[in-house]
Scaffold this motif. Structure first.
Motif, PDB file in Angstrom:
ATOM      1  N   GLU A 111       0.844  -1.310   0.073  1.00 15.98           N
ATOM      2  CA  GLU A 111      -0.088  -0.135  -0.080  1.00 15.98           C
ATOM      3  C   GLU A 111       0.987   1.019   0.219  1.00 15.98           C
ATOM      4  O   GLU A 111       1.906   1.306   0.643  1.00 15.98           O
ATOM      5  CB  GLU A 111      -1.063   0.023   1.028  1.00 15.98           C
ATOM      6  N   ALA A 112       0.270   2.281  -0.813  1.00 12.65           N
ATOM      7  CA  ALA A 112       1.433   3.560  -0.953  1.00 12.65           C
ATOM      8  C   ALA A 112       1.743   4.231   0.276  1.00 12.65           C
ATOM      9  O   ALA A 112       3.081   4.474   0.349  1.00 12.65           O
ATOM     10  CB  ALA A 112       0.345   4.501  -1.924  1.00 12.65           C
ATOM     11  N   GLU A 113       0.975   4.136   1.446  1.00 14.09           N
ATOM     12  CA  GLU A 113       1.372   4.876   2.262  1.00 14.09           C
ATOM     13  C   GLU A 113       2.583   4.089   3.192  1.00 14.09           C
ATOM     14  O   GLU A 113       3.263   4.832   4.016  1.00 14.09           O
ATOM     15  CB  GLU A 113       0.217   5.142   3.461  1.00 14.09           C
ATOM     16  N   PHE A 114       2.658   3.041   3.182  1.00 12.26           N
ATOM     17  CA  PHE A 114       3.841   2.040   3.818  1.00 12.26           C
ATOM     18  C   PHE A 114       5.078   1.896   2.798  1.00 12.26           C
ATOM     19  O   PHE A 114       5.981   1.164   3.222  1.00 12.26           O
ATOM     20  CB  PHE A 114       3.109   0.591   4.251  1.00 12.26           C
ATOM     21  N   LEU A 115       5.004   2.351   1.422  1.00 12.42           N
ATOM     22  CA  LEU A 115       6.043   2.154   0.777  1.00 12.42           C
ATOM     23  C   LEU A 115       7.484   2.471   1.480  1.00 12.42           C
ATOM     24  O   LEU A 115       7.662   3.704   2.007  1.00 12.42           O
ATOM     25  CB  LEU A 115       6.088   3.135  -0.502  1.00 12.42           C
ATOM     26  N   GLY A 116       8.479   1.824   1.363  1.00 14.19           N
ATOM     27  CA  GLY A 116       9.807   1.971   2.115  1.00 14.19           C
ATOM     28  C   GLY A 116      10.030   1.946   3.605  1.00 14.19           C
ATOM     29  O   GLY A 116      10.732   2.025   4.018  1.00 14.19           O
ATOM     30  N   SER A 117       8.758   1.645   4.180  1.00 14.39           N
ATOM     31  CA  SER A 117       8.753   1.450   5.580  1.00 14.39           C
ATOM     32  C   SER A 117       9.562   0.410   6.139  1.00 14.39           C
ATOM     33  O   SER A 117       9.829   0.260   7.317  1.00 14.39           O
ATOM     34  CB  SER A 117       7.218   1.394   5.930  1.00 14.39           C
ATOM     35  N   GLY A 118       9.371  -0.756   5.294  1.00 13.26           N
ATOM     36  CA  GLY A 118      10.216  -1.841   5.799  1.00 13.26           C
ATOM     37  C   GLY A 118       9.502  -2.715   7.085  1.00 13.26           C
ATOM     38  O   GLY A 118       9.958  -3.106   7.792  1.00 13.26           O
ATOM     39  N   ARG A 119       8.027  -2.528   6.968  1.00 14.21           N
ATOM     40  CA  ARG A 119       7.353  -3.156   7.966  1.00 14.21           C
ATOM     41  C   ARG A 119       7.154  -4.613   7.932  1.00 14.21           C
ATOM     42  O   ARG A 119       6.889  -5.345   8.898  1.00 14.21           O
ATOM     43  CB  ARG A 119       5.965  -2.723   7.977  1.00 14.21           C
ATOM     44  N   GLY A 120       7.509  -5.046   6.725  1.00 13.11           N
ATOM     45  CA  GLY A 120       7.570  -6.662   6.774  1.00 13.11           C
ATOM     46  C   GLY A 120       6.121  -7.266   6.321  1.00 13.11           C
ATOM     47  O   GLY A 120       5.971  -8.268   6.609  1.00 13.11           O
ATOM     48  N   PHE A 121       5.487  -6.595   5.462  1.00 15.54           N
ATOM     49  CA  PHE A 121       4.402  -6.889   4.619  1.00 15.54           C
ATOM     50  C   PHE A 121       4.749  -8.301   3.774  1.00 15.54           C
ATOM     51  O   PHE A 121       5.926  -8.103   3.304  1.00 15.54           O
ATOM     52  CB  PHE A 121       3.804  -5.774   3.725  1.00 15.54           C
ATOM     53  N   ILE A 122       3.888  -9.069   3.512  1.00 14.57           N
ATOM     54  CA  ILE A 122       4.115 -10.189   2.703  1.00 14.57           C
ATOM     55  C   ILE A 122       4.385  -9.654   1.247  1.00 14.57           C
ATOM     56  O   ILE A 122       3.703  -8.569   1.005  1.00 14.57           O
ATOM     57  CB  ILE A 122       3.081 -11.194   2.708  1.00 14.57           C
ATOM     58  N   HIS A 123       5.153 -10.154   0.588  1.00 16.17           N
ATOM     59  CA  HIS A 123       5.924  -9.986  -0.697  1.00 16.17           C
ATOM     60  C   HIS A 123       6.871  -8.556  -0.821  1.00 16.17           C
ATOM     61  O   HIS A 123       7.220  -7.952  -1.770  1.00 16.17           O
ATOM     62  CB  HIS A 123       4.666  -9.731  -1.778  1.00 16.17           C
ATOM     63  N   GLU A 124       7.031  -7.852   0.379  1.00 17.39           N
ATOM     64  CA  GLU A 124       7.402  -6.610   0.508  1.00 17.39           C
ATOM     65  C   GLU A 124       8.969  -6.840   0.452  1.00 17.39           C
ATOM     66  O   GLU A 124       9.517  -7.806   0.945  1.00 17.39           O
ATOM     67  CB  GLU A 124       7.299  -5.900   2.022  1.00 17.39           C
ATOM     68  N   THR A 125       9.861  -6.021  -0.391  1.00 16.14           N
ATOM     69  CA  THR A 125      10.993  -6.174  -0.297  1.00 16.14           C
ATOM     70  C   THR A 125      11.921  -4.532  -0.370  1.00 16.14           C
ATOM     71  O   THR A 125      11.211  -3.648  -0.615  1.00 16.14           O
ATOM     72  CB  THR A 125      11.759  -6.800  -1.710  1.00 16.14           C
ATOM     73  N   LYS A 126      13.372  -4.609  -0.034  1.00 20.87           N
ATOM     74  CA  LYS A 126      13.823  -3.566   0.362  1.00 20.87           C
ATOM     75  C   LYS A 126      14.205  -2.992  -1.256  1.00 20.87           C
ATOM     76  O   LYS A 126      14.786  -3.602  -2.262  1.00 20.87           O
ATOM     77  CB  LYS A 126      15.272  -3.649   0.854  1.00 20.87           C
ATOM     78  N   ASP A 127      13.739  -1.643  -1.446  1.00 25.39           N
ATOM     79  CA  ASP A 127      14.106  -0.890  -2.761  1.00 25.39           C
ATOM     80  C   ASP A 127      13.890  -1.427  -4.012  1.00 25.39           C
ATOM     81  O   ASP A 127      14.632  -1.809  -4.706  1.00 25.39           O
ATOM     82  CB  ASP A 127      15.704  -0.544  -2.792  1.00 25.39           C
ATOM     83  N   GLN A 128      12.587  -2.028  -3.965  1.00 25.60           N
ATOM     84  CA  GLN A 128      12.171  -2.833  -5.184  1.00 25.60           C
ATOM     85  C   GLN A 128      12.461  -1.730  -6.578  1.00 25.60           C
ATOM     86  O   GLN A 128      12.826  -2.443  -7.573  1.00 25.60           O
ATOM     87  CB  GLN A 128      10.780  -3.099  -5.215  1.00 25.60           C
ATOM     88  N   LEU A 129      12.101  -0.659  -6.485  1.00 24.15           N
ATOM     89  CA  LEU A 129      12.189   0.083  -7.517  1.00 24.15           C
ATOM     90  C   LEU A 129      13.857   0.331  -7.966  1.00 24.15           C
ATOM     91  O   LEU A 129      14.150   0.315  -9.301  1.00 24.15           O
ATOM     92  CB  LEU A 129      12.001   1.834  -7.050  1.00 24.15           C
ATOM     93  N   GLY A 130      14.693   0.339  -7.187  1.00 26.72           N
ATOM     94  CA  GLY A 130      16.199   0.440  -7.312  1.00 26.72           C
ATOM     95  C   GLY A 130      16.537  -0.750  -8.222  1.00 26.72           C
ATOM     96  O   GLY A 130      17.174  -0.963  -9.089  1.00 26.72           O
ATOM     97  N   MET A 131      16.010  -1.944  -7.776  1.00 31.44           N
ATOM     98  CA  MET A 131      16.268  -3.308  -8.365  1.00 31.44           C
ATOM     99  C   MET A 131      15.630  -3.166 -10.033  1.00 31.44           C
ATOM    100  O   MET A 131      16.354  -3.581 -10.799  1.00 31.44           O
ATOM    101  CB  MET A 131      15.406  -4.314  -7.747  1.00 31.44           C
ATOM    102  N   LEU A 132      14.557  -2.766  -9.952  1.00 33.36           N
ATOM    103  CA  LEU A 132      13.897  -2.561 -11.435  1.00 33.36           C
ATOM    104  C   LEU A 132      14.686  -1.617 -12.254  1.00 33.36           C
ATOM    105  O   LEU A 132      14.838  -1.886 -13.520  1.00 33.36           O
ATOM    106  CB  LEU A 132      12.355  -2.047 -11.189  1.00 33.36           C
TER     107      LEU A 132
END
Length: 584
Positions: A111-132
């Motif tokens: 969800e947009a408000e939690f982007l980059g928060s590192g909360r540990g959502f399922i499927h979340e990863t660090k700096d996905q945009l940087g990888m892409l």
């Protein structure tokens, strides 16, 4: 005249509905992907309005979208989940980036408000945009319901603008579910796409073709920028070309955009045409002046040594096509490339022409001179020699090569994984007449062939598709046999079974005292095909090739053809790749 009223933004119930609208503008009717909690609104809309192909791995989604675009000369689209799903797609994005093929990759996000928060959502990863961004020519995040349409079109524009490549869009799942206000829709109003693009090449730019097809306007973009060569370089190249009596041309992937100009150059000069693997089919390979992807063959090396000019078009001189950069080229070298960094990067160029291949070749054509008649005759002789030599060297596999070409119509896709038959004869001897038919992993990654074949077959359902794969490469994405069985395209999968990684095995047999990691367990392919609901046939002798291949290609659905290499017999000379082994 009275002022015109602004066109109000279009509204869509969800991001999925917006995605469908943009894909329709682009002429994309088939999307490949895997459904997830983080892309569900997108998948549901695509499946409802277009064709969604549920592949079994995210890497295959990108491979299939890539080949769909190559086979049509347009854009392909893949949908993946976020985090691990996007990571699974990264390797195939590297392939599309290496090949410069046009792929729109849309992945989910938390969800947009939690982007980059590192909360540990399922499927979340660090700096996905940087990888892409590391594996795409363009990557961006949808940050609002007002921006999604603009970002999707910007991504498509980037993917379709020479030199091409994949474009990735990450889309927070809450914004996918929300109503969309498409502020970019007015730029494309009334500019619907009419279907697949005319022959712009397997890597062709939809935008570059838009002057004729109207397709570029569908993304609200001007024609891609066309740099012009420096006038001094162009004048020098014209003088060198006019003086040449023994010219050769080398066509790379960039030459697929200039097919008419390239054919005109051969007609005007009598030059011989070499090609990289990516440039195959730029001029049909049954043309008497087309030597093809044989630059490192002894007869072609001798021709290069005697040439007084080499004109190269859109090739990056990959290591496997230059004998690991050991191939000698003429000093009189004119290089054309739209990528300025490619000019002179591998081989020095006397005249480096930075520009779009059709434009530059058109500027050179009036200054051509006819080659010596004896040179053109020698070119034809070398063409015959390199093919006859390879045909003889591959022994019993020549019967399979011949059977495939005889069974296929003139324009039909041949998708090839990285395997000995592909590397030795599929990439050279099996003739190509159109670059859109020439689908293979340009980056050299194993296991991508079946996914590419599925994408190409669904892009061109009225013609048969053949896939060449090895048992080792097929095992990387064995689950895609279920995709093949589910979608049932007109595809013949030819699996060359030697019980492992044959290329590496040959290298170890030649240079080492033992084998490591190359001998693999292989399934019973007949039982496997039966379990998946696929037709099966087997080739274990040369005389089996013609009836088995012709029957499989004539079928309306998929067939798995196993080639039992132990029973068929070996090549005359084991194939090893042109890589250097220190101390050997």
């Amino acid at each position: 005249m009275p002022p015109t009223s602004p066109v109000p933004p279009a509204r869509y119930a969800t991001g999925g509905d917006l995605l469908v609208a943009v894909l329709r503008e682009l002429g994309v009717d088939t999307v490949f992907g895997i459904v997830s909690v983080h892309n569900l609104p997108l998948v549901e809309a695509v499946d409802r309005e277009l064709r969604f192909v549920p592949v079994r791995h995210e890497a295959t989604a990108v491979n299939a979208a890539d080949a769909y675009g190559r086979a049509r000369g347009s854009l392909g689209c893949a949908l993946t989940s976020t985090g691990t799903g996007a990571g699974n797609a990264a390797g195939s994005l590297v392939e599309a980036l290496s090949a410069g093929t046009s792929v729109l990759h849309v992945t989910g996000q938390v969800e947009a408000e939690f982007l980059g928060s590192g909360r540990g959502f399922i499927h979340e990863t660090k700096d996905q945009l940087g990888m892409l961004r590391a594996v795409s020519t363009y990557a961006e995040t949808v940050t609002s319901t007002d921006s999604a349409g603009h970002i999707l079109r910007e991504a498509a524009r980037a993917a379709l603008t020479d030199p091409g490549g994949p474009a990735s869009v990450e889309w927070p799942v809450d914004l996918q579910y929300a109503e969309q206000r498409d502020t970019g829709s007015s730029a494309s109003a009334g500019c619907g796409h009419t279907g697949s693009v005319a022959a712009t090449g397997a890597q062709g730019s939809l935008l570059a073709a838009s002057a004729d097809s109207g397709s570029g306007a569908a993304v609200g973009a001007p024609l891609s920028a066309r740099p012009l060569p420096a006038e001094g370089e162009l004048a020098g190249a014209r003088a060198l070309l006019a003086a040449a009596r023994r010219p050769l041309v080398w066509a790379g992937g960039g030459a697929t955009r200039a097919r008419a100009e390239l054919a005109g150059l051969l007609h005007a000069t009598g030059a011989g045409l070499l090609s990289s693997n990516s440039g195959r089919g730029s001029v049909p390979e049954d043309h008497p002046q087309v030597i093809g992807n044989f630059a490192t063959a002894p007869a072609a090396r001798a021709l290069l040594a005697d040439a007084d000019l080499l004109l190269t078009v859109g090739t990056h001189f990959r290591s496997n096509e230059t004998a690991d950069y050991g191939l000698a080229l003429p000093e009189a070298h004119i290089q054309i490339d739209i990528d300025a960094d490619a000019l002179g990067r591998v081989y020095p160029a006397r005249h480096a022409l930075h520009g779009h291949a059709p434009d530059v070749l058109a500027a050179l054509l009036p200054h051509t001179r006819r080659a010596e008649e004896s040179w053109t005759h020698r070119v034809a002789a070398v063409r015959r020699d390199v093919r006859a030599t390879l045909h003889d060297n591959i022994g019993p596999q020549a019967a399979i090569c011949d059977a495939i070409r005889a069974a296929l119509p003139r324009e039909a896709v041949v998708a090839r994984d990285v395997t000995i038959p592909s590397s030795s004869w599929g990439n050279r001897l099996l003739e190509m007449y159109d670059p859109r038919d020439n689908v293979f992993p340009r980056g050299g990654g194993i296991g991508q062939g079946l996914g590419m074949g599925i994408g190409a077959a669904l892009a061109r359902p009225d013609a048969p598709t053949v896939v060449l794969a090895g048992d080792g490469g097929l095992a990387v994405h064995l689950g895609e046999l279920l995709t093949l069985a589910q979608e049932r395209p007109r595809l013949t999968l030819v699996v060359f079974n030697d019980g492992g990684y044959g290329v590496l095995r040959n290298m170890q047999d030649r240079y080492s005292e033992r084998r490591s990691g190359v001998d693999l367990a292989t399934p019973d392919f007949e039982l496997l095909a039966r379990a998946c609901g696929l037709d099966y046939a087997r080739i274990a002798a040369e005389e089996h090739a013609q009836p088995v291949i012709s029957h499989a290609v004539a079928c309306d659905g998929p067939t798995l053809v196993e080639v039992d290499l132990a029973r068929l017999g070996p090549m005359k000379k084991p194939f090893t790749p042109p890589v250097k082994i220190p101390g050997q």
